[in-house]
Design a protein around this motif. Sequence first.
Motif, PDB file in Angstrom:
ATOM      1  N   UNK A  57       1.129  -1.386  -0.157  1.00 56.84           N
ATOM      2  CA  UNK A  57       0.356  -0.115   0.124  1.00 56.84           C
ATOM      3  C   UNK A  57       0.523   1.267  -0.161  1.00 56.84           C
ATOM      4  N   UNK A  58       2.321   0.969  -0.721  1.00 57.18           N
ATOM      5  CA  UNK A  58       2.940   2.141  -0.781  1.00 57.18           C
ATOM      6  C   UNK A  58       4.087   2.207   0.384  1.00 57.18           C
ATOM      7  N   UNK A  59       4.035   1.942   1.093  1.00 60.42           N
ATOM      8  CA  UNK A  59       5.270   2.530   2.969  1.00 60.42           C
ATOM      9  C   UNK A  59       6.327   2.038   2.061  1.00 60.42           C
ATOM     10  N   UNK A  60       7.175   1.982   2.332  1.00 60.21           N
ATOM     11  CA  UNK A  60       8.648   2.065   2.481  1.00 60.21           C
ATOM     12  C   UNK A  60       8.630   1.348   3.785  1.00 60.21           C
ATOM     13  N   UNK A  61       9.615   0.002   3.917  1.00 63.57           N
ATOM     14  CA  UNK A  61      10.003  -1.015   5.168  1.00 63.57           C
ATOM     15  C   UNK A  61      11.561  -1.277   4.510  1.00 63.57           C
ATOM     16  N   UNK A  62      12.556  -0.986   6.081  1.00 65.46           N
ATOM     17  CA  UNK A  62      13.833  -0.595   5.809  1.00 65.46           C
ATOM     18  C   UNK A  62      14.974  -1.626   7.058  1.00 65.46           C
ATOM     19  N   UNK A  63      14.017  -3.164   7.111  1.00 64.74           N
ATOM     20  CA  UNK A  63      15.357  -3.847   7.453  1.00 64.74           C
ATOM     21  C   UNK A  63      16.668  -3.056   8.116  1.00 64.74           C
ATOM     22  N   UNK A  64      17.303  -3.403   8.548  1.00 65.32           N
ATOM     23  CA  UNK A  64      18.433  -3.264   9.323  1.00 65.32           C
ATOM     24  C   UNK A  64      19.275  -2.200   9.269  1.00 65.32           C
ATOM     25  N   UNK A  65      17.973  -1.014   9.692  1.00 63.69           N
ATOM     26  CA  UNK A  65      18.284   0.246   9.317  1.00 63.69           C
ATOM     27  C   UNK A  65      17.813   0.717  11.082  1.00 63.69           C
ATOM     28  N   UNK A  66      18.889   1.880  11.183  1.00 62.57           N
ATOM     29  CA  UNK A  66      19.106   1.613  12.504  1.00 62.57           C
ATOM     30  C   UNK A  66      18.670   3.499  12.795  1.00 62.57           C
ATOM     31  N   UNK A  67      17.951   3.647  13.677  1.00 53.44           N
ATOM     32  CA  UNK A  67      17.624   5.550  13.706  1.00 53.44           C
ATOM     33  C   UNK A  67      18.795   5.933  14.575  1.00 53.44           C
ATOM     34  N   UNK A  68      19.468   6.865  14.311  1.00 51.24           N
ATOM     35  CA  UNK A  68      20.264   6.847  15.528  1.00 51.24           C
ATOM     36  C   UNK A  68      20.351   8.291  15.653  1.00 51.24           C
ATOM     37  N   UNK A  69      19.682   8.804  15.080  1.00 50.04           N
ATOM     38  CA  UNK A  69      18.847  10.754  15.170  1.00 50.04           C
ATOM     39  C   UNK A  69      17.989  10.981  14.800  1.00 50.04           C
ATOM     40  N   UNK A  70      16.773  11.738  15.828  1.00 52.67           N
ATOM     41  CA  UNK A  70      15.467  12.379  15.760  1.00 52.67           C
ATOM     42  C   UNK A  70      15.844  13.429  16.279  1.00 52.67           C
ATOM     43  N   UNK A  71      15.263  14.932  15.367  1.00 53.44           N
ATOM     44  CA  UNK A  71      15.857  15.897  15.493  1.00 53.44           C
ATOM     45  C   UNK A  71      14.474  17.114  15.388  1.00 53.44           C
ATOM     46  N   UNK A  72      13.912  17.791  16.122  1.00 55.62           N
ATOM     47  CA  UNK A  72      12.617  18.487  15.756  1.00 55.62           C
ATOM     48  C   UNK A  72      13.024  19.897  14.434  1.00 55.62           C
ATOM     49  N   UNK A  73      12.108  19.450  13.586  1.00 52.78           N
ATOM     50  CA  UNK A  73      12.481  20.166  12.121  1.00 52.78           C
ATOM     51  C   UNK A  73      11.479  21.186  11.408  1.00 52.78           C
ATOM     52  N   UNK A 110      12.916   7.222  22.948  1.00 53.22           N
ATOM     53  CA  UNK A 110      12.744   8.520  23.625  1.00 53.22           C
ATOM     54  C   UNK A 110      13.197   9.518  24.059  1.00 53.22           C
ATOM     55  N   UNK A 111      14.291   9.007  25.532  1.00 53.35           N
ATOM     56  CA  UNK A 111      15.014  10.089  26.295  1.00 53.35           C
ATOM     57  C   UNK A 111      16.377  10.011  25.160  1.00 53.35           C
ATOM     58  N   UNK A 112      16.734   8.940  24.166  1.00 54.00           N
ATOM     59  CA  UNK A 112      18.826   9.057  23.612  1.00 54.00           C
ATOM     60  C   UNK A 112      18.349   9.957  22.425  1.00 54.00           C
ATOM     61  N   UNK A 113      17.319   9.054  21.245  1.00 60.95           N
ATOM     62  CA  UNK A 113      17.371   9.909  19.594  1.00 60.95           C
ATOM     63  C   UNK A 113      16.817  10.365  20.414  1.00 60.95           C
ATOM     64  N   UNK A 114      15.626  10.446  20.575  1.00 62.86           N
ATOM     65  CA  UNK A 114      14.834  11.576  20.318  1.00 62.86           C
ATOM     66  C   UNK A 114      15.155  13.075  21.307  1.00 62.86           C
ATOM     67  N   UNK A 115      15.826  13.009  22.073  1.00 62.81           N
ATOM     68  CA  UNK A 115      16.387  14.200  23.160  1.00 62.81           C
ATOM     69  C   UNK A 115      14.785  14.263  23.642  1.00 62.81           C
ATOM     70  N   UNK A 116      14.050  13.839  24.117  1.00 62.29           N
ATOM     71  CA  UNK A 116      12.300  13.939  24.481  1.00 62.29           C
ATOM     72  C   UNK A 116      13.173  14.582  26.093  1.00 62.29           C
ATOM     73  N   UNK A 117      13.983  14.445  26.894  1.00 66.16           N
ATOM     74  CA  UNK A 117      14.267  14.846  27.952  1.00 66.16           C
ATOM     75  C   UNK A 117      14.644  15.970  28.422  1.00 66.16           C
ATOM     76  N   UNK A 118      14.346  17.094  29.200  1.00 61.76           N
ATOM     77  CA  UNK A 118      14.127  18.432  28.967  1.00 61.76           C
ATOM     78  C   UNK A 118      13.773  19.454  28.402  1.00 61.76           C
ATOM     79  N   UNK A 119      13.529  18.599  26.774  1.00 60.49           N
ATOM     80  CA  UNK A 119      12.253  19.621  26.165  1.00 60.49           C
ATOM     81  C   UNK A 119      11.274  19.522  26.443  1.00 60.49           C
ATOM     82  N   UNK A 120      10.244  20.641  25.422  1.00 56.16           N
ATOM     83  CA  UNK A 120       8.693  21.028  26.806  1.00 56.16           C
ATOM     84  C   UNK A 120       8.378  19.284  26.229  1.00 56.16           C
ATOM     85  N   UNK A 121       8.370  18.523  26.364  1.00 51.15           N
ATOM     86  CA  UNK A 121       7.517  17.420  26.291  1.00 51.15           C
ATOM     87  C   UNK A 121       8.038  16.879  27.712  1.00 51.15           C
ATOM     88  N   UNK A 122       9.092  17.387  28.590  1.00 54.70           N
ATOM     89  CA  UNK A 122       9.070  16.987  29.932  1.00 54.70           C
ATOM     90  C   UNK A 122      10.009  15.937  29.721  1.00 54.70           C
TER      91      UNK A 122
END
Length: 537
Positions: free
Chosen positions: A177-193, A234-246
């Motif tokens: 149904x159109x999704x891209x599926x990427x096994x063996x793919x690590x998310x190493x960083x997430x930042x709001x942009x 949530x805490x590391x890659x997304x860096x939510x700690x200390x953000x507005x999410x609390x």
Amino acid sequence: MSQSDLSPLPEADHHCDVLVVGGGINGAGIARDLAGRGWRVLLCEQDDLASHTSSASTKLIHGGLRYLEHGAFGLVRKALMERERLLRSAPHIMHPLSFVLPHDPRTRPAWMIRLGLWCYDHLAPRDFLSGSRAVDLSQSPWGQPLHRQWRQGFVYTDGWVDDARLVLLCALDAAEQGAHILPRTRCTQLQPYGGGWRATLERHHAFTHLPTRTLTVQARAVVNAAGPWAEQLLRGTMGVVGSAAGGARAASRGAHLRLVKGSHIVVPRLFEHDHAYLFQGEDRRVVFAIPYERAFTLIGTTDVDHPGDPGVVSVSDEEVRYLCAAVGRYLRRPVSPDEVVWRYAGVRPLLDDATGAAAAVTRDYRLETHTQPAPWLTVWGGKLTTFRVLAEQAADRVGTLLGDPRARWTTEAFLPGGLLQAGSDTAMIPASPVAQLRAFQARLRQRHPWMDLGLARRWSQAYGSRIDLLLDGVRSRADLGSEVAPDLYEAELFYLRRHEWAQTADDVLWRRSKLGLHYSPAQRQAVADWLAAQGSG
């Protein structure tokens, strides 16, 4: 507005509406639901699909009879509502399974068992699963393998599922149904942009000599379905700690994960009939003994807190002895640790409810959503049976986050390969999934008379109606190519590589199938060598 929103970044390699992190049952189920609603979806998984918790379950579609004792009626009802819906959606990888429960008056009185089973029968409607009943084990074939002392018992019905293939089918449905599926793919960083998220992904190959590729993804929202790694993401890659999410726990109003290891063992078949057993231990825990892969019995599970790395998990010798003793308490034939032919363990990311005993921790889930610093949803907890309704609710929440709620669609949908009925008239499909599968197997052998019964059964139970992709251009057994291992031909291996993201022998022998149980070390190595040659080419 954060500095990351103000500083321009290079154009992303890929743009999507939703980035789903995690390729277990919840991540794959959510990606499927979102893609079916028309969202642009990308799913990344650090290892192979279903590499961890979702391929290490007891492989049951069930309400959780024992959870009634902990008062979890809402969870049990939700799971029971899903049982027959799931069995209908993929009758090739799921089937009804009846359980024999010998009664031990020293652990629970008979009236309590009867009351629990009555609730189990009536908490949700049933169309084709039979209700519970008492049974005289001294006069029943189900009592023959048991010690003479077990004279009375009960029988009830739940379902069995190939857990790893269930994950795979959800990923296939999402991709179709159109999704891209990427096994063996690590998310190493997430930042709001830019009002969404900028993700850095590292794609690695199963064969380590091949280079790693880094790509960036711009997503409007992120779904954290990382299972045992959810808090870490949530805490590391997304860096939510200390953000507005609390912070992870504060934002979740105290919700966090309790990692509990569940271990299983597989031994040569202990009984000849097709029912499973639910045994009550003297410690009031329950242990299942389930017919498995024709020649084996699957025994599990344990509940042990796992404080370490969720990616490093193994079955301890103490757990093996515990499971053997629990079964030996009931079966005449003793089970020795030396008979174990396979052992596996998974870390279950349970929603911590401050319960003391690991076995009593809730198997329910919680969905947490926030709009700051950018739209995100985290899945806490969950169980295999409730994945579809969890995914449906998560997709509803994502639609709200994106300001565009879209209609639900999975309630009556089939998973890939699950529509076994000839033609398009679904109203004529037999109610029983077992009847559907048998009719499909008969038609398959009529169309391919060269196919023996064993191969027809294995392929139909793995691929269902998708078998036509595997058999495209095949007119005889010779067209299947070389037989790399017994009844495993090149045509199937090419199919698994092209359509099911398989790269290694473990992908093929232990997740896409359980052929590893039936092969010798030399035969397993032959499969590994073939795949390595293809992957290096």
